[in-house]
Design an enzyme around this catalytic site. Structure first.
Site, PDB file in Angstrom:
ATOM      1  N   ASN A  36       0.694  -1.404   0.424  1.00 14.73           N
ATOM      2  CA  ASN A  36       0.119   0.720   0.182  1.00 14.73           C
ATOM      3  C   ASN A  36       0.979   0.827  -0.050  1.00 14.73           C
ATOM      4  O   ASN A  36       2.389   0.973  -0.275  1.00 14.73           O
ATOM      5  CB  ASN A  36      -1.129   0.001   1.472  1.00 14.73           C
ATOM      6  CG  ASN A  36       0.205   0.219   2.637  1.00 14.73           C
ATOM      7  OD1 ASN A  36       1.259   0.479   2.595  1.00 14.73           O
ATOM      8  ND2 ASN A  36      -1.013  -0.394   3.102  1.00 14.73           N
ATOM      9  N   ASP A 225      -9.399  -9.695  -0.394  1.00 17.28           N
ATOM     10  CA  ASP A 225      -8.351  -8.522   0.426  1.00 17.28           C
ATOM     11  C   ASP A 225      -8.413  -7.434   0.344  1.00 17.28           C
ATOM     12  O   ASP A 225      -9.107  -6.046   0.467  1.00 17.28           O
ATOM     13  CB  ASP A 225      -7.209  -9.044   0.642  1.00 17.28           C
ATOM     14  CG  ASP A 225      -6.022  -8.694   1.675  1.00 17.28           C
ATOM     15  OD1 ASP A 225      -6.735  -8.315   2.986  1.00 17.28           O
ATOM     16  OD2 ASP A 225      -5.676  -7.712   1.133  1.00 17.28           O
TER      17      ASP A 225
END
Length: 350
Positions: A36, A225
């Site tokens: 991320n 996810d």
């Protein structure tokens, strides 16, 4: 860029260690989209690595004796806790061990360690238990028998049998109660279920599948996810990371050419965590004889982090409908149950 060093091995109780790939180690350069914006490796990436290790080991074990050749398909993943975040630049070590076999299934336990290659320090990031079933290469709808393992202690087999019966019962119950779908709502209010709920539609291609035409379990988990992370980010509008995944149940195979819809919705929030239900529905668009069906389901738990990586308070979910209030209370029950379990494990033994 990050280098992940994956080491897979199979330990059969009483039989020692069997390497599950040539050399026992695999290196992979991670792309930027594997982490991320804060540099934490996505939970789905780690889940995919865990499933790959389990699939290799269980497939090799199921083909260790003469007989009909097969491939091991993922049926269930027990609760998985993300004990520590894995960051860009670290090395991941994935090791797997077969801990129980029933007539038609294999239990695999997987550990993930991260290594800081600058200091050499290692830490445990994940522990997971997965269940596989062997499917015939001639007919993937046919489940074959599993070669037995030799246990060093009788208690190992008895404990494994209890785990097998418990997961089998829970998997069947989950399949029947997951009949509802996530419906979009126009102009939802902030902090409501409808405001953050998200869906992803994906056409299953050859790169998603085994050589036998059905989707890798790890591919499905990675997509689940991803959707759960979008829901959490929409709700918090901060950096979020996967904290844990409740049992992931694979109710049916997903074949090549299907269109899958992965839907996520917030079910519960505590002061510092969010529970998100993720549902996977498959639509066999090239096969008119089969209708849309529920393929997988799970609950993901996320936490909100500051720029310094410290936990932040989570905006409280506002359930509106009776179904949303019911799911909130069910999520609260799971949260309190797991909190009590952690506190019990933390207490010093007399």
């Amino acid at each position: 860029m990050v280098v992940l060093w994956r080491s897979w091995s199979l330990r059969v109780p009483g039989k020692g260690v069997l390497q599950a790939c040539l050399g026992g180690k695999v290196k992979q350069i991670m792309r930027p989209d594997d982490a991320n914006v804060a540099g934490n490796v996505h939970g789905g990436t780690i889940l995919k690595m865990i499933e790959e290790a389990g699939a290799i080991i269980s497939t090799r074990h199921c083909n260790s004796q003469n007989g009909e050749r097969c491939v091991a398909a993922l049926a269930r993943v027990e609760r998985t806790d993300f004990l520590s975040p894995m960051c860009i630049g670290e090395v991941a070590h994935v090791s797997a061990e077969i801990t129980y076999t029933s007539k038609h299934s294999v239990e695999v336990q997987v550990n993930v360690l991260s290594e800081n290659i600058l200091t050499g320090a290692k830490k445990l990031t994940n522990k997971a238990t997965l269940w596989y079933v062997p499917l015939s290469l001639k007919n993937v709808d046919k489940v074959l028998e599993v070669p037995p393992v030799v246990y060093s202690r009788q208690e190992q087999e008895e404990e494994g049998r209890k785990r097998y019966e418990a997961q089998k019962l829970e998997r069947m119950e989950t399949k029947w109660r997951n009949g509802d779908i996530v419906q979009p709502v126009l102009n939802p209010e902030p902090n409501t279920v409808s405001y953050s709920q998200s869906s992803l539609i994906h056409l299953v291609g050859p790169s998603d599948c085994t050589l036998h035409g059905f989707v890798h379990g790890g591919v499905t988990m990675k997509l689940m996810d991803e959707v759960a992370g979008i829901v959490a980010a929409r709700h918090c509008k901060t950096n979020i990371v996967t904290a844990s995944v409740d049992a992931i149940n694979f109710h049916d195979k997903i074949r090549k050419g299907c269109v899958i819809t992965i839907s996520g919705r917030m079910t519960f929030t505590s002061n510092k965590s969010m529970e998100i239900e993720v549902l996977v529905d498959a639509d066999p668009v090239v096969d008119n004889s089969q209708k849309r069906y529920r393929a997988a389901s799970a609950f993901f738990t996320y936490v909100s982090l500051s720029q310094e990586g410290k936990p932040l308070p989570v905006p409280q979910l506002v359930p509106e409908t009776e179904d949303e209030k019911r799911r909130f209370e069910e999520g609260k029950g799971r949260y309190l149950q797991m909190k009590a379990k952690r506190q019990g494990q933390a207490e010093p033994q007399p």
